[in-house]
Scaffold this active site. Structure first.
Site, PDB file in Angstrom:
ATOM      1  N   VAL A 123     -30.555  74.466-130.596  1.00 55.85           N
ATOM      2  CA  VAL A 123     -29.764  74.716-131.798  1.00 55.85           C
ATOM      3  C   VAL A 123     -30.014  73.617-132.840  1.00 55.85           C
ATOM      4  O   VAL A 123     -29.340  73.554-133.851  1.00 55.85           O
ATOM      5  CB  VAL A 123     -28.259  74.778-131.430  1.00 55.85           C
ATOM      6  CG1 VAL A 123     -27.974  75.990-130.554  1.00 55.85           C
ATOM      7  CG2 VAL A 123     -27.772  73.499-130.745  1.00 55.85           C
ATOM      8  N   HIS A 164     -29.518  80.903-129.147  1.00 58.73           N
ATOM      9  CA  HIS A 164     -28.187  80.343-128.894  1.00 58.73           C
ATOM     10  C   HIS A 164     -27.501  79.834-130.156  1.00 58.73           C
ATOM     11  O   HIS A 164     -26.588  79.031-130.079  1.00 58.73           O
ATOM     12  CB  HIS A 164     -28.288  79.219-127.841  1.00 58.73           C
ATOM     13  CG  HIS A 164     -28.646  79.727-126.474  1.00 58.73           C
ATOM     14  ND1 HIS A 164     -29.069  78.922-125.441  1.00 58.73           N
ATOM     15  CD2 HIS A 164     -28.637  80.984-125.965  1.00 58.73           C
ATOM     16  CE1 HIS A 164     -29.310  79.661-124.359  1.00 58.73           C
ATOM     17  NE2 HIS A 164     -29.068  80.912-124.661  1.00 58.73           N
ATOM     18  N   CYS A 177     -16.614  81.627-140.132  1.00 57.35           N
ATOM     19  CA  CYS A 177     -15.157  81.572-140.261  1.00 57.35           C
ATOM     20  C   CYS A 177     -14.513  82.438-139.177  1.00 57.35           C
ATOM     21  O   CYS A 177     -14.926  83.571-138.952  1.00 57.35           O
ATOM     22  CB  CYS A 177     -14.735  82.051-141.645  1.00 57.35           C
ATOM     23  SG  CYS A 177     -12.938  82.087-141.822  1.00 57.35           S
ATOM     24  N   CYS A 215     -12.368  85.286-141.723  1.00 59.71           N
ATOM     25  CA  CYS A 215     -13.082  86.311-142.516  1.00 59.71           C
ATOM     26  C   CYS A 215     -14.475  86.604-141.949  1.00 59.71           C
ATOM     27  O   CYS A 215     -15.161  87.492-142.433  1.00 59.71           O
ATOM     28  CB  CYS A 215     -13.161  85.907-143.990  1.00 59.71           C
ATOM     29  SG  CYS A 215     -14.288  84.527-144.310  1.00 59.71           S
ATOM     30  N   CYS A 270     -12.651  77.235-144.027  1.00 63.92           N
ATOM     31  CA  CYS A 270     -13.351  78.163-144.925  1.00 63.92           C
ATOM     32  C   CYS A 270     -12.561  78.234-146.238  1.00 63.92           C
ATOM     33  O   CYS A 270     -11.377  77.868-146.280  1.00 63.92           O
ATOM     34  CB  CYS A 270     -13.365  79.523-144.234  1.00 63.92           C
ATOM     35  SG  CYS A 270     -14.077  80.874-145.175  1.00 63.92           S
ATOM     36  N   GLY A 303     -40.220  73.210-121.703  1.00 63.07           N
ATOM     37  CA  GLY A 303     -39.018  72.364-121.719  1.00 63.07           C
ATOM     38  C   GLY A 303     -37.715  73.080-121.438  1.00 63.07           C
ATOM     39  O   GLY A 303     -36.690  72.719-121.995  1.00 63.07           O
ATOM     40  N   SER A 357     -35.159  74.603-118.144  1.00 63.14           N
ATOM     41  CA  SER A 357     -34.965  74.694-116.702  1.00 63.14           C
ATOM     42  C   SER A 357     -35.076  76.149-116.249  1.00 63.14           C
ATOM     43  O   SER A 357     -35.241  76.417-115.063  1.00 63.14           O
ATOM     44  CB  SER A 357     -33.593  74.113-116.313  1.00 63.14           C
ATOM     45  OG  SER A 357     -32.583  74.740-117.080  1.00 63.14           O
ATOM     46  N   ASN A 400     -43.757  71.315-118.597  1.00 68.04           N
ATOM     47  CA  ASN A 400     -42.524  70.696-118.125  1.00 68.04           C
ATOM     48  C   ASN A 400     -42.916  69.630-117.098  1.00 68.04           C
ATOM     49  O   ASN A 400     -43.693  69.919-116.197  1.00 68.04           O
ATOM     50  CB  ASN A 400     -41.637  71.780-117.451  1.00 68.04           C
ATOM     51  CG  ASN A 400     -40.204  71.331-117.250  1.00 68.04           C
ATOM     52  OD1 ASN A 400     -39.947  70.204-116.866  1.00 68.04           O
ATOM     53  ND2 ASN A 400     -39.277  72.240-117.519  1.00 68.04           N
ATOM     54  N   GLU A 413     -41.279  68.702-114.767  1.00 69.27           N
ATOM     55  CA  GLU A 413     -40.789  69.151-113.454  1.00 69.27           C
ATOM     56  C   GLU A 413     -40.961  70.662-113.322  1.00 69.27           C
ATOM     57  O   GLU A 413     -41.080  71.364-114.318  1.00 69.27           O
ATOM     58  CB  GLU A 413     -39.302  68.811-113.322  1.00 69.27           C
ATOM     59  CG  GLU A 413     -39.080  67.335-113.122  1.00 69.27           C
ATOM     60  CD  GLU A 413     -37.618  66.958-113.185  1.00 69.27           C
ATOM     61  OE1 GLU A 413     -36.776  67.785-112.815  1.00 69.27           O
ATOM     62  OE2 GLU A 413     -37.346  65.836-113.617  1.00 69.27           O
TER      63      GLU A 413
HETATM   64  P1  OAD Z   1     -31.935  72.073-119.462  1.00 72.50           P
HETATM   65  O1  OAD Z   1     -31.277  70.770-119.676  1.00 72.50           O
HETATM   66  O2  OAD Z   1     -31.339  73.002-118.470  1.00 72.50           O
HETATM   67  O3  OAD Z   1     -33.453  71.850-119.015  1.00 72.50           O
HETATM   68  C1  OAD Z   1     -34.304  70.975-119.713  1.00 72.50           C
HETATM   69  C2  OAD Z   1     -35.684  71.073-119.100  1.00 72.50           C
HETATM   70  O4  OAD Z   1     -36.564  70.279-119.878  1.00 72.50           O
HETATM   71  C3  OAD Z   1     -35.794  70.573-117.656  1.00 72.50           C
HETATM   72  O5  OAD Z   1     -36.508  71.524-116.879  1.00 72.50           O
HETATM   73  C4  OAD Z   1     -36.608  69.270-117.778  1.00 72.50           C
HETATM   74  O6  OAD Z   1     -37.449  69.028-116.651  1.00 72.50           O
HETATM   75  C5  OAD Z   1     -37.437  69.561-119.010  1.00 72.50           C
HETATM   76  N1  OAD Z   1     -37.892  68.365-119.772  1.00 72.50           N
HETATM   77  C6  OAD Z   1     -37.314  67.152-119.888  1.00 72.50           C
HETATM   78  N2  OAD Z   1     -38.023  66.364-120.721  1.00 72.50           N
HETATM   79  C7  OAD Z   1     -39.073  67.101-121.151  1.00 72.50           C
HETATM   80  C8  OAD Z   1     -40.171  66.866-122.053  1.00 72.50           C
HETATM   81  N3  OAD Z   1     -40.302  65.691-122.691  1.00 72.50           N
HETATM   82  N4  OAD Z   1     -41.067  67.859-122.253  1.00 72.50           N
HETATM   83  C9  OAD Z   1     -40.932  69.047-121.618  1.00 72.50           C
HETATM   84  N5  OAD Z   1     -39.917  69.325-120.777  1.00 72.50           N
HETATM   85  C10 OAD Z   1     -38.996  68.379-120.541  1.00 72.50           C
HETATM   86  O7  OAD Z   1     -32.076  72.764-120.903  1.00 72.50           O
HETATM   87  P2  OAD Z   1     -32.330  74.288-121.276  1.00 72.50           P
HETATM   88  O8  OAD Z   1     -33.206  74.947-120.285  1.00 72.50           O
HETATM   89  O9  OAD Z   1     -32.708  74.332-122.689  1.00 72.50           O
HETATM   90  O10 OAD Z   1     -26.977  76.697-123.769  1.00 72.50           O
HETATM   91  O11 OAD Z   1     -30.881  74.884-121.126  1.00 72.50           O
HETATM   92  C11 OAD Z   1     -30.638  76.214-121.471  1.00 72.50           C
HETATM   93  C12 OAD Z   1     -29.275  76.379-122.086  1.00 72.50           C
HETATM   94  O12 OAD Z   1     -28.302  75.829-121.209  1.00 72.50           O
HETATM   95  C13 OAD Z   1     -29.080  75.635-123.391  1.00 72.50           C
HETATM   96  O13 OAD Z   1     -29.529  76.360-124.506  1.00 72.50           O
HETATM   97  C14 OAD Z   1     -27.598  75.444-123.435  1.00 72.50           C
HETATM   98  C15 OAD Z   1     -27.365  75.037-121.992  1.00 72.50           C
HETATM   99  O14 OAD Z   1     -26.114  75.246-121.472  1.00 72.50           O
HETATM  100  C16 OAD Z   1     -25.865  76.727-124.529  1.00 72.50           C
HETATM  101  O15 OAD Z   1     -25.305  75.732-124.940  1.00 72.50           O
HETATM  102  C17 OAD Z   1     -25.392  78.109-124.818  1.00 72.50           C
END
Ligand code: OAD
Length: 238
Positions: A94, A110, A118, A121, A138, A177, A179, A203, A205
């Protein structure tokens, strides 16, 4: 040269890690220090809008002070080289860093830190200003909320439909990047694979989507991006 080689990409918090923005899961992750129920659900917002706004205003402030890194910049360059219709970025982030790197037509699954809606409205607008008084209001008098998709809320359907369309027609699906544990975002890679796309992951990992991948770049997005682009250009020139 393959002219209609289509690349779709799903990015997550990891691509912004090298810009200094914390990921969500794992050590030091955002969900380690904050309760999802309190700051990322509609119920949490109804209960305590000030607490939720303090959380998001801190994230907005931090994101303003961060810059796109080599990962975001590389993807923007890839889109510039191959054309907007051939490279589509869908992000769970985001922070707006893909757009600041120059990527066009980013699909924000997301929501965005830079949009507010708002609660009365329903008017939605973009704003990069930081608010002095929280929670902000608002012009109609209603309380504004961040236009973020919280847990328990549906994704914006038009954006998800486009992301699905791009996943289905992709020749190459890049997972960078994330999970890969949050649905329905993670399904996009699964659908792309089931429709015949080759899937690559960037990634450090193994993610939950690693089993789908023909190739894995086990390094940070910013460090891997030059190599990823080189490999893509090799395939396209074949
Ligand atoms: P996560 O925090 O779940 O995962 C981050 C991933 O990035 C992990 O697999 C890390 O190994 C990897 N990582 C870390 N450093 C990195 C780098 N320099 N280059 C590449 N990869 C790297 O984050 P998201 O998968 O984005 O949703 O999480 C998904 C959603 O869960 C988010 O959008 C958010 C969260 O709850 C909402 O807030 C609705």
């Amino acid at each position: 040269m393959k002219n209609n080689f289509r690349i779709a990409c799903l990015t997550g918090a990891g691509i912004s890690a090298e810009s200094g923005i914390a990921t969500f899961r794992g050590m030091g992750g955002m969900w380690e220090n904050h309760s999802i129920e309190e700051v990322a659900t509609p119920e949490g917002f109804r209960k305590n809008p000030l607490l939720v706004w303090e959380f998001y205003e801190a994230r907005r402030k931090q994101a303003l002070s961060c810059k796109p890194n080599k990962g975001h910049i590389g993807l923007a360059r890839l889109q510039e080289i191959l054309g907007e219709k051939n490279v589509c970025i869908t992000t769970q982030n985001v922070d707006g860093l893909h757009q600041r790197a120059g990527t066009k037509n980013v699909l924000e699954l997301h929501g965005s830190l830079w949009k507010v809606r708002c609660t009365k409205c329903q008017n939605e607008r973009e704003t990069f200003e930081l608010f002095d008084d929280l929670p902000p209001k608002c012009s109609c008098g209603g309380i504004l909320r961040p236009a973020i998709v919280w847990f328990g809320e549906p994704l914006p359907q038009d954006i998800f439909k486009n992301a699905l369309f791009e996943a289905r027609r992709a020749n190459l699906y890049l997972v960078i990047g994330t999970s890969g544990v949050v649905e329905p975002a993670a399904s996009l890679a699964k659908i792309a694979a089931s429709e015949g796309a080759v899937v690559w992951e960037v990634n450090p990992e193994e993610s939950a989507l690693a089993y789908l991948c023909q190739k894995s770049f086990r390094s940070k997005a910013g460090e891997a991006m030059d190599l990823v682009i080189e490999e893509i250009l090799k395939i396209i020139k074949e």
